[in-house]
Design a protein around this motif. Structure first.
Motif, short mmCIF file in Angstrom:
data_model
loop_
_atom_site.label_atom_id
_atom_site.label_comp_id
_atom_site.label_asym_id
_atom_site.label_seq_id
_atom_site.Cartn_x
_atom_site.Cartn_y
_atom_site.Cartn_z
N MET A 1 33.87 0.40 8.13
CA MET A 1 33.31 0.70 6.81
C MET A 1 31.95 1.37 6.97
O MET A 1 31.13 0.94 7.78
N HIS A 2 31.71 2.42 6.22
CA HIS A 2 30.46 3.14 6.30
C HIS A 2 29.32 2.31 5.72
O HIS A 2 29.42 1.76 4.63
N SER A 3 28.21 2.22 6.45
CA SER A 3 27.04 1.50 5.96
C SER A 3 26.17 2.45 5.16
O SER A 3 25.91 3.58 5.59
N PRO A 4 25.71 2.02 4.01
CA PRO A 4 24.90 2.91 3.17
C PRO A 4 23.51 3.11 3.75
O PRO A 4 23.00 2.27 4.49
N ASP A 5 22.91 4.25 3.42
CA ASP A 5 21.51 4.45 3.74
C ASP A 5 20.67 3.46 2.94
O ASP A 5 20.98 3.15 1.78
N ILE A 6 19.58 2.99 3.54
CA ILE A 6 18.67 2.09 2.86
C ILE A 6 17.36 2.85 2.60
O ILE A 6 16.77 3.41 3.53
N HIS A 7 16.96 2.87 1.36
CA HIS A 7 15.84 3.70 0.92
C HIS A 7 14.60 2.85 0.64
O HIS A 7 14.70 1.75 0.07
N ILE A 8 13.45 3.36 1.03
CA ILE A 8 12.18 2.77 0.62
C ILE A 8 11.79 3.42 -0.70
O ILE A 8 11.50 4.62 -0.76
N LEU A 9 11.81 2.62 -1.77
CA LEU A 9 11.49 3.16 -3.08
C LEU A 9 9.99 3.26 -3.32
O LEU A 9 9.52 4.19 -3.98
N ALA A 10 9.23 2.31 -2.79
CA ALA A 10 7.78 2.31 -3.01
C ALA A 10 7.15 1.25 -2.13
O ALA A 10 7.83 0.35 -1.62
N ALA A 11 5.84 1.36 -1.97
CA ALA A 11 5.05 0.38 -1.22
C ALA A 11 3.83 -0.02 -2.04
O ALA A 11 3.39 0.71 -2.93
N GLY A 12 3.31 -1.20 -1.74
CA GLY A 12 2.09 -1.67 -2.39
C GLY A 12 1.32 -2.55 -1.43
O GLY A 12 1.90 -3.19 -0.56
N THR A 13 0.00 -2.58 -1.56
CA THR A 13 -0.85 -3.36 -0.66
C THR A 13 -1.95 -4.07 -1.42
O THR A 13 -2.22 -3.76 -2.59
N ALA A 14 -2.58 -5.03 -0.74
CA ALA A 14 -3.69 -5.78 -1.35
C ALA A 14 -4.66 -6.23 -0.28
O ALA A 14 -4.26 -6.67 0.80
N LEU A 15 -5.96 -6.10 -0.57
CA LEU A 15 -7.03 -6.57 0.29
C LEU A 15 -7.94 -7.50 -0.50
O LEU A 15 -8.21 -7.24 -1.68
N PRO A 16 -8.44 -8.56 0.12
CA PRO A 16 -9.31 -9.49 -0.60
C PRO A 16 -10.79 -9.11 -0.48
O PRO A 16 -11.26 -8.76 0.61
N GLY A 17 -11.50 -9.19 -1.57
CA GLY A 17 -12.96 -9.06 -1.52
C GLY A 17 -13.45 -7.70 -1.06
O GLY A 17 -12.68 -6.79 -0.78
N PRO A 18 -14.77 -7.56 -0.93
CA PRO A 18 -15.37 -6.30 -0.51
C PRO A 18 -15.23 -6.10 0.99
O PRO A 18 -15.04 -7.06 1.74
N PRO A 19 -15.34 -4.85 1.48
CA PRO A 19 -15.31 -4.62 2.92
C PRO A 19 -16.55 -5.20 3.59
O PRO A 19 -17.65 -5.14 3.05
N ILE A 20 -16.35 -5.78 4.78
CA ILE A 20 -17.44 -6.33 5.58
C ILE A 20 -17.64 -5.41 6.78
O ILE A 20 -16.79 -5.33 7.66
N PHE A 50 -12.09 -10.23 4.09
CA PHE A 50 -11.80 -11.63 4.34
C PHE A 50 -11.48 -12.38 3.05
O PHE A 50 -12.13 -12.16 2.01
N ALA A 51 -10.50 -13.27 3.14
CA ALA A 51 -10.17 -14.12 2.00
C ALA A 51 -11.14 -15.27 1.85
O ALA A 51 -11.10 -16.00 0.87
N VAL A 52 -12.01 -15.45 2.85
CA VAL A 52 -13.01 -16.51 2.86
C VAL A 52 -14.39 -15.89 2.78
O VAL A 52 -14.67 -14.86 3.40
N ASP A 53 -15.26 -16.48 1.98
CA ASP A 53 -16.66 -16.06 1.92
C ASP A 53 -17.37 -16.61 3.16
O ASP A 53 -17.58 -17.81 3.28
N LEU A 54 -17.72 -15.73 4.09
CA LEU A 54 -18.31 -16.19 5.34
C LEU A 54 -19.69 -16.82 5.15
O LEU A 54 -20.13 -17.60 5.99
N ALA A 55 -20.34 -16.49 4.06
CA ALA A 55 -21.67 -17.06 3.82
C ALA A 55 -21.59 -18.52 3.41
O ALA A 55 -22.48 -19.31 3.70
N THR A 56 -20.49 -18.90 2.75
CA THR A 56 -20.37 -20.27 2.24
C THR A 56 -19.18 -21.03 2.80
O THR A 56 -19.12 -22.26 2.69
N GLY A 57 -18.20 -20.31 3.38
CA GLY A 57 -16.97 -20.95 3.84
C GLY A 57 -15.97 -21.17 2.73
O GLY A 57 -14.90 -21.74 2.96
N GLU A 58 -16.25 -20.69 1.52
CA GLU A 58 -15.35 -20.90 0.38
C GLU A 58 -14.12 -20.01 0.49
O GLU A 58 -14.21 -18.81 0.75
#
Length: 343
Positions: A1-20, A50-58
């Motif tokens: 049986m023929h296997s269908p092509d698999i398509h990437i429809l879209a991508a999305g990303t996420a970063l926490p907080g400001p750049p350090i 970073f997902a953690v505040d390095l100044a406070t550890g929060e």
């Protein structure tokens, strides 16, 4: 049986907080200026989040938070609603907890239910492993649309109370290399006019009789005073092995597809660090291909990185373009690769 092509429809990303940046990182960790220059020269990473505040550890963000954001952005870009998703797979080395699995917490946040969900615990190759699982399950015909997520939150291993200058290099380097983030793609067996085909994907353990290049501990209450460091890296072993493994993975992928080196338009190389990526690119030797990298600005976000690269590559690809991606995991030496084609 023929296997269908698999398509990437879209991508999305996420970063926490400001750049350090490196100067801020050195200051927050109480390190001298020379350490900052060492990062610039030896590591080649300019920023990380970073997902953690390095100044406070929060703790300000969880991996579930980041996975939800990335997944929601990928679904919105693909025009997919929660009811359209009939499969979820996630790759991570740093889930929020042992149970429930983070993939299920993300599904709950996104309003997704009554579908199979899988979570793969692995390092940098886990995202490609997740793509592989979803790709095969979609090709089987049992499912139609999959949300695939990769992400890591490594800042949980940073202890801002310790004297970083007294730690051995194998522990110091983890504070420099890694950042936090998540990424996602929507895969479908149904083509779109603007979609890209995921032609091949594989992930393979090759670490028989080889000591780990990286160890991440997971403490239970009885182990808190074990004296073992939370994360240790054999950077020399990684430096020696990863370029060779990346070249082997690329060659296997090209031979499997019968693609030639000069037919590749984009290369998405391993993203350990800016310096290592430059070294690996020389070993891959694809002079006609444009590099798609992000590690200098994001840091090594582990299982999120392939999705950051895919998000950057998709809008650049035109009909007929081919792209190859490689990911190498040093914890027990896993090589992984995938191929994309715009049809």
């Amino acid at each position: 049986m023929h296997s269908p092509d698999i398509h990437i429809l879209a991508a999305g990303t996420a970063l926490p907080g400001p750049p350090i940046d490196n100067a801020t990182l050195a200051r927050l960790l109480g390190m001298p200026t020379v350490w900052e220059r060492w990062i610039d020269a030896f590591i080649g990473t300019d920023n990380r989040h970073f997902a953690v505040d390095l100044a406070t550890g929060e703790r300000r963000h969880t991996l579930t938070d980041l996975g939800e954001q990335a997944g929601a952005r990928a679904m919105a870009a693909a025009g997919a609603k929660p009811g359209d998703i009939d499969l979820m797979v996630m790759g991570t080395s740093s889930p929020d907890m042992l149970m429930p699995a983070t993939v299920n917490l993300v599904a709950d946040r996104l309003g997704i239910n009554d579908i199979p969900t899988y979570q793969l615990q692995s390092g940098c190759s886990g995202a490609v492993g997740a793509l592989d699982v979803a790709h095969q399950m979609l090709q089987s015909g049992r499912h139609r649309t999959a949300l695939v997520i990769g992400g890591d939150s490594c800042a949980k291993h940073l202890d801002v109370t310790v004297d970083m200058a007294k730690l051995p290099p194998g522990e110091q380097v983890n504070a420099v290399l890694f950042g936090d983030g998540a990424g996602a793609v929507v895969l479908s067996s149904e083509p779109r006019t603007d979609s890209v085909v995921l032609r091949r994907v594989f992930a393979r353990l090759t670490g028989l009789n080889r000591p780990p290049g990286q160890v991440i501990e997971w403490y239970g209450a009885a182990e808190l005073n074990s004296g073992k460091p939370p994360a240790v890296e054999d950077y020399k072993a990684i430096e020696d092995s990863v370029p060779i493994m990346a070249a082997e993975a690329l060659q296997e992928l090209l031979e499997d597809l019968d693609w030639k080196d000069d037919e590749i338009d984009f290369v998405l190389p391993p993203q350990l660090s800016g310096t290592m990526t430059a070294r690996i690119l020389k070993t891959l030797d694809l002079p006609m291909a444009d590099e798609v990298s992000c590690v200098r600005s994001t840091g090594n976000t582990g299982n999120a990185l392939p999705f950051f690269q895919i998000e950057l590559a998709l809008p650049r690809m035109v009909t007929g373009d081919r792209a190859v991606g490689v990911a190498i995991e040093s914890s027990k030496w896993i090589k992984a690769a995938y191929a994309l084609e715009k049809v």
